[in-house]
Design an enzyme around this catalytic site. Sequence first.
Site, PDB file in Angstrom:
ATOM      1  N   GLY A  49     -95.511  17.737  26.577  1.00  0.00           N
ATOM      2  CA  GLY A  49     -96.412  17.155  27.557  1.00  0.00           C
ATOM      3  C   GLY A  49     -97.499  18.136  27.948  1.00  0.00           C
ATOM      4  N   HIS A  50     -98.086  18.779  26.931  1.00  0.00           N
ATOM      5  CA  HIS A  50     -99.132  19.761  27.180  1.00  0.00           C
ATOM      6  C   HIS A  50     -99.900  20.018  25.892  1.00  0.00           C
ATOM      7  CE1 HIS A  50     -96.630  22.715  25.115  1.00  0.00           C
ATOM      8  NE2 HIS A  50     -95.625  22.366  25.898  1.00  0.00           N
ATOM      9  N   ALA A  51    -100.925  20.837  25.998  1.00  0.00           N
ATOM     10  CA  ALA A  51    -101.684  21.352  24.852  1.00  0.00           C
ATOM     11  C   ALA A  51    -101.849  22.853  25.074  1.00  0.00           C
ATOM     12  CB  ALA A  51    -103.042  20.660  24.757  1.00  0.00           C
ATOM     13  N   ARG A  97     -99.608  16.850  23.119  1.00  0.00           N
ATOM     14  CA  ARG A  97     -98.429  16.252  22.514  1.00  0.00           C
ATOM     15  C   ARG A  97     -97.205  16.367  23.396  1.00  0.00           C
ATOM     16  NH1 ARG A  97     -99.395  20.979  22.028  1.00  0.00           N
ATOM     17  NH2 ARG A  97     -98.292  22.487  20.791  1.00  0.00           N
ATOM     18  N   ILE A 122    -102.289  24.047  28.692  1.00  0.00           N
ATOM     19  CA  ILE A 122    -103.056  23.019  29.398  1.00  0.00           C
ATOM     20  C   ILE A 122    -102.025  21.968  29.797  1.00  0.00           C
ATOM     21  CG2 ILE A 122    -104.958  21.371  29.268  1.00  0.00           C
ATOM     22  CD1 ILE A 122    -105.848  23.026  26.708  1.00  0.00           C
TER      23      ILE A 122
END
Length: 132
Positions: A49-51, A97, A122
């Site tokens: 749940g991040h980049a 993702r 992020i």
Amino acid sequence: MKEFRLIELPKINDVRGNLTFLENNAQIPFKIQRVFWTYDVSGGEIRGGHAFFKQHELIIALSGSFDVVVTDKAGNETKISLNRSYYGLLIPAKTWRHMENFSTNSLGLHVSSEKFDENDYIRNFEQYQILN
């Protein structure tokens, strides 16, 4: 790397059991700086749940299966099912993702281009959407 993509890793078939490997600059387009794995993920849980700003990553389902969901800035999702240990998903920096749908006893291997740096994450999708 510009886009995420599924790659097939070398597979050496042997009656005693198969072997798959990866090497810097051979199967992956970055120098390996960190390796970690996810396991014992309870049913229904979501990981990720991040980049990342800089980090590129290769994700492999060493055992079992799980889905990697890549979300573009418009919110469109692409789901990639990982269920073979000789396939890996290359994910470039600035790609949002998460992982879901973990099978019992799944084991995910993550090979990264950067050492851990909390400032590289992020974690806010709205912030991700305004990145170049």
